[in-house]
Design a protein around this motif. Structure first.
Motif, PDB file in Angstrom:
ATOM      1  N   LEU A  22       0.844  -1.177   0.000  1.00  0.00           N
ATOM      2  CA  LEU A  22       0.000   0.000   0.000  1.00  0.00           C
ATOM      3  C   LEU A  22       0.883   1.231   0.000  1.00  0.00           C
ATOM      4  CD1 LEU A  22      -0.978   1.226   3.337  1.00  0.00           C
ATOM      5  CD2 LEU A  22      -0.687  -1.230   3.314  1.00  0.00           C
ATOM      6  N   CYS A  23       0.544   2.074  -0.914  1.00  0.00           N
ATOM      7  CA  CYS A  23       1.221   3.351  -0.994  1.00  0.00           C
ATOM      8  C   CYS A  23       2.731   3.132  -0.912  1.00  0.00           C
ATOM      9  CB  CYS A  23       0.756   4.214   0.158  1.00  0.00           C
ATOM     10  SG  CYS A  23       1.161   5.927   0.007  1.00  0.00           S
ATOM     11  N   SER A  24       3.186   2.231  -1.702  1.00  0.00           N
ATOM     12  CA  SER A  24       4.504   1.680  -1.468  1.00  0.00           C
ATOM     13  C   SER A  24       5.595   2.445  -2.174  1.00  0.00           C
ATOM     14  CB  SER A  24       4.540   0.243  -1.940  1.00  0.00           C
ATOM     15  OG  SER A  24       4.609   0.234  -3.343  1.00  0.00           O
ATOM     16  N   CYS A  25       6.787   2.037  -1.885  1.00  0.00           N
ATOM     17  CA  CYS A  25       7.920   2.580  -2.619  1.00  0.00           C
ATOM     18  C   CYS A  25       8.520   1.476  -3.463  1.00  0.00           C
ATOM     19  CB  CYS A  25       8.965   3.147  -1.680  1.00  0.00           C
ATOM     20  SG  CYS A  25       9.645   1.933  -0.589  1.00  0.00           S
ATOM     21  N   ALA A 227       4.015  14.998  -1.412  1.00  0.00           N
ATOM     22  CA  ALA A 227       5.242  15.051  -0.603  1.00  0.00           C
ATOM     23  C   ALA A 227       5.643  13.649  -0.149  1.00  0.00           C
ATOM     24  CB  ALA A 227       5.030  15.970   0.601  1.00  0.00           C
ATOM     25  N   HIS A 228       4.669  12.833   0.224  1.00  0.00           N
ATOM     26  CA  HIS A 228       4.937  11.463   0.656  1.00  0.00           C
ATOM     27  C   HIS A 228       5.564  10.662  -0.497  1.00  0.00           C
ATOM     28  CE1 HIS A 228       3.734   7.659   2.878  1.00  0.00           C
ATOM     29  NE2 HIS A 228       3.970   7.195   1.663  1.00  0.00           N
ATOM     30  N   GLU A 229       4.913  10.661  -1.630  1.00  0.00           N
ATOM     31  CA  GLU A 229       5.394   9.822  -2.740  1.00  0.00           C
ATOM     32  C   GLU A 229       6.709  10.346  -3.312  1.00  0.00           C
ATOM     33  OE1 GLU A 229       4.016   7.182  -2.734  1.00  0.00           O
ATOM     34  OE2 GLU A 229       1.960   7.513  -2.077  1.00  0.00           O
ATOM     35  N   LEU A 230       6.864  11.646  -3.355  1.00  0.00           N
ATOM     36  CA  LEU A 230       8.126  12.205  -3.858  1.00  0.00           C
ATOM     37  C   LEU A 230       9.279  11.923  -2.894  1.00  0.00           C
ATOM     38  CD1 LEU A 230       6.680  15.518  -5.313  1.00  0.00           C
ATOM     39  CD2 LEU A 230       7.827  13.715  -6.627  1.00  0.00           C
ATOM     40  N   THR A 231       8.972  11.802  -1.609  1.00  0.00           N
ATOM     41  CA  THR A 231      10.007  11.374  -0.663  1.00  0.00           C
ATOM     42  C   THR A 231      10.472   9.962  -0.986  1.00  0.00           C
ATOM     43  OG1 THR A 231       9.147  12.799   1.085  1.00  0.00           O
ATOM     44  CG2 THR A 231      10.530  10.944   1.773  1.00  0.00           C
ATOM     45  N   HIS A 232       9.520   9.080  -1.339  1.00  0.00           N
ATOM     46  CA  HIS A 232       9.906   7.731  -1.769  1.00  0.00           C
ATOM     47  C   HIS A 232      10.854   7.803  -2.973  1.00  0.00           C
ATOM     48  CE1 HIS A 232       7.502   5.441   0.923  1.00  0.00           C
ATOM     49  NE2 HIS A 232       6.330   5.666   0.366  1.00  0.00           N
ATOM     50  N   ALA A 233      10.586   8.726  -3.879  1.00  0.00           N
ATOM     51  CA  ALA A 233      11.419   8.838  -5.080  1.00  0.00           C
ATOM     52  C   ALA A 233      12.835   9.294  -4.723  1.00  0.00           C
ATOM     53  CB  ALA A 233      10.780   9.801  -6.075  1.00  0.00           C
ATOM     54  N   SER A 246      10.970   3.328   5.274  1.00  0.00           N
ATOM     55  CA  SER A 246      10.517   3.965   4.048  1.00  0.00           C
ATOM     56  C   SER A 246       9.210   4.728   4.245  1.00  0.00           C
ATOM     57  CB  SER A 246      10.332   2.893   2.964  1.00  0.00           C
ATOM     58  OG  SER A 246       9.889   3.483   1.780  1.00  0.00           O
ATOM     59  N   GLU A 247       8.200   4.034   4.767  1.00  0.00           N
ATOM     60  CA  GLU A 247       6.924   4.724   4.980  1.00  0.00           C
ATOM     61  C   GLU A 247       7.050   5.758   6.087  1.00  0.00           C
ATOM     62  OE1 GLU A 247       4.904   4.517   2.798  1.00  0.00           O
ATOM     63  OE2 GLU A 247       5.283   2.583   1.864  1.00  0.00           O
ATOM     64  N   GLY A 248       7.906   5.489   7.040  1.00  0.00           N
ATOM     65  CA  GLY A 248       8.091   6.446   8.130  1.00  0.00           C
ATOM     66  C   GLY A 248       8.679   7.754   7.655  1.00  0.00           C
ATOM     67  N   GLU A 310       3.049   0.504  10.442  1.00  0.00           N
ATOM     68  CA  GLU A 310       4.427   0.839  10.076  1.00  0.00           C
ATOM     69  C   GLU A 310       4.553   2.309   9.679  1.00  0.00           C
ATOM     70  OE1 GLU A 310       2.337  -0.963   8.370  1.00  0.00           O
ATOM     71  OE2 GLU A 310       2.907  -1.296   6.290  1.00  0.00           O
ATOM     72  N   TYR A 311       3.478   2.860   9.161  1.00  0.00           N
ATOM     73  CA  TYR A 311       3.500   4.275   8.769  1.00  0.00           C
ATOM     74  C   TYR A 311       3.650   5.154  10.008  1.00  0.00           C
ATOM     75  CZ  TYR A 311       1.814   3.080   4.066  1.00  0.00           C
ATOM     76  OH  TYR A 311       1.703   2.569   2.801  1.00  0.00           O
ATOM     77  N   VAL A 312       2.823   4.879  10.988  1.00  0.00           N
ATOM     78  CA  VAL A 312       2.826   5.759  12.161  1.00  0.00           C
ATOM     79  C   VAL A 312       4.041   5.468  13.051  1.00  0.00           C
ATOM     80  CG1 VAL A 312       1.320   4.287  13.559  1.00  0.00           C
ATOM     81  CG2 VAL A 312       1.379   6.750  13.965  1.00  0.00           C
TER      82      VAL A 312
HETATM   83 ZN   LIG Z   1       4.397   5.306   0.951  1.00  0.00          ZN
END
Ligand SMILES: [Zn+2]
Length: 396
Positions: A22-25, A227-233, A246-248, A310-312
């Motif tokens: 979910l919403c992964s990198c 901002a979240h997804e671009l951080t993954h990039a 990663s999600e953190g 894991e996100y929180v």
């Molecule tokens: Zn994510």
């Protein structure tokens, strides 16, 4: 209303998590190898009259990290936006926008405000500043073409044979039939599927959208997602990370970047003022005794009801590290992990890899870092709720 919105996102994410990230990198395995065959572009060698006769016999040796030049031919229109938050562009065919560090690859049915690209530019710059890393780093092994995302276009690839060098492809997708597509991002690409970017025509043609507009669609663009997804990039092009890391960091940056830019960018300021904050619940309250084991498990054994933990956990973990170990905490951690030469990628790491990520944290921040984090959580009432927490915006 906002609470329902948050819960709906979580529900959708939980459903999706059943078979994928979910919403992964990450990139799905089936697409990771669909790299366009290398095209040997004419090497731009400068020659003199004296050497020309020998030129054609020389072997051209490629550098280890081949970085293709930007090259493509297309029938699709290049667009620009005027920077005005109140102006609106609506795509009626595939089109694209080129910026300094990315291409927006836009499908029909997308509605963009005039300041959209300006805001993405600022978000990327701020992420790079906060992480101390570059999006367009020469160290990343770039694909020779844009990743094949034709899955979003019924098998058609409008960007076939495009090479955009080190710039990031950002796909703006309109989920016309409500398939439940969600945003994702990694070093190869970012995909943004945001209801607020769907044209009115798309929205008004799908009953599950227009019949639920009151909770499915915000009246502003939530730049936290970008901002979240671009951080993954940015992070994905500079190193490897576990789920929590990663999600953190993506969640942490999603908040801090928006806060940093809010006063200078009006539309991001609206996100800052109105974005609804929510902490997922955690399976058990985090303390000095269990903080390390949770990090090591990376929540992999947690059932769907608790996906999102894991996100929180990761977001608070990075908040703790930045506050207690300095603004270069991520950079230092990333440098350490890079030296381990970890194979694979997010979601597909071999068993035992999480131990390396855990070891790296201790090497950089000390053997007692997890005990300190657990104590910090208890002191700050963070990660103590199994049901989730809904803080108010002024607790941002
Ligand atoms: Zn994510």
């Amino acid at each position: 209303m906002k609470r329902i919105k948050a819960l709906s996102i979580l529900l959708m994410a939980s459903m999706f998590a059943g078979n994928m990230l979910l919403c992964s990198c990450s990139k799905p395995a089936e697409t990771s190898d669909t790299i366009a065959e290398e095209t040997t572009t004419t090497a731009a060698t400068t020659t003199t009259a004296a050497t020309t006769t020998e030129e054609t016999t020389e072997e051209i040796t490629e550098p280890t990290n081949f970085i293709p030049d930007i090259s493509f031919t297309t029938n699709y229109e290049e667009i620009t936006l005027d920077g005005d938050p109140d102006s609106v562009f609506v795509s009626t065919d595939y089109c694209y926008l080129e910026s300094e560090k990315y291409f927006l690859l836009i499908e029909p049915g997308i509605k963009l405000p005039g300041d959209y690209a300006v805001n993405l530019d600022a978000i990327i710059d701020e992420i790079e500043k906060e992480l101390g890393l570059e999006l367009c780093t020469p160290d990343y092994e770039y694909s020779h073409g844009i990743i094949d995302n034709s899955v979003y276009y019924d098998g058609f690839n409008p960007w076939d044979n495009w090479s955009i060098g080190t710039k990031l492809p950002i796909f703006l997708i309109a989920d016309e039939t409500d398939e439940g597509l969600i945003s994702c991002g990694d070093g190869e690409s970012v995909v943004l599927v945001e209801y607020e970017l769907f044209s009115d025509e798309v929205w008004d043609s799908c009953p599950s959208y227009y019949e639920n507009s009151d909770w499915r669609r915000l009246d502003y663009i939530d730049y936290t997602t970008a901002a979240h997804e671009l951080t993954h990039a940015v992070a994905g092009r500079n190193g490897k990370a576990s789920k929590i890391v990663s999600e953190g960091i993506a969640e942490y940056m999603g908040r801090t970047v928006i806060a940093a830019l809010a006063s200078d960018y009006p539309s991001i300021g609206i996100t800052y003022d109105r974005h609804y904050l929510y902490d997922n619940g955690v399976p058990e309250p985090v303390n000095a005794d269990n903080a390390e084991s949770i990090f090591l498990d990376d929540y992999e054994e947690i059932d769907h009801a608790n996906r999102g933990a894991e996100y929180v956990y990761g977001r608070y973990f990075w908040q703790f590290l930045f506050e207690n170990y300095g603004s270069d905490a991520y950079f230092r951690y990333n440098e350490e992990i890079k030296s381990y030469h970890i194979e694979g990628w997010y979601g597909y790491y071999e068993a035992g890899t999480n131990q390396k990520f855990t070891d790296g944290v201790k090497v950089v921040f000390g053997d007692d870092v997890f005990e300190k984090f657990g104590d910090w959580c208890v002191e700050n009432d963070a990660l103590q709720s199994v049901d989730g927490v809904y803080p108010m915006p002024d607790e941002y």
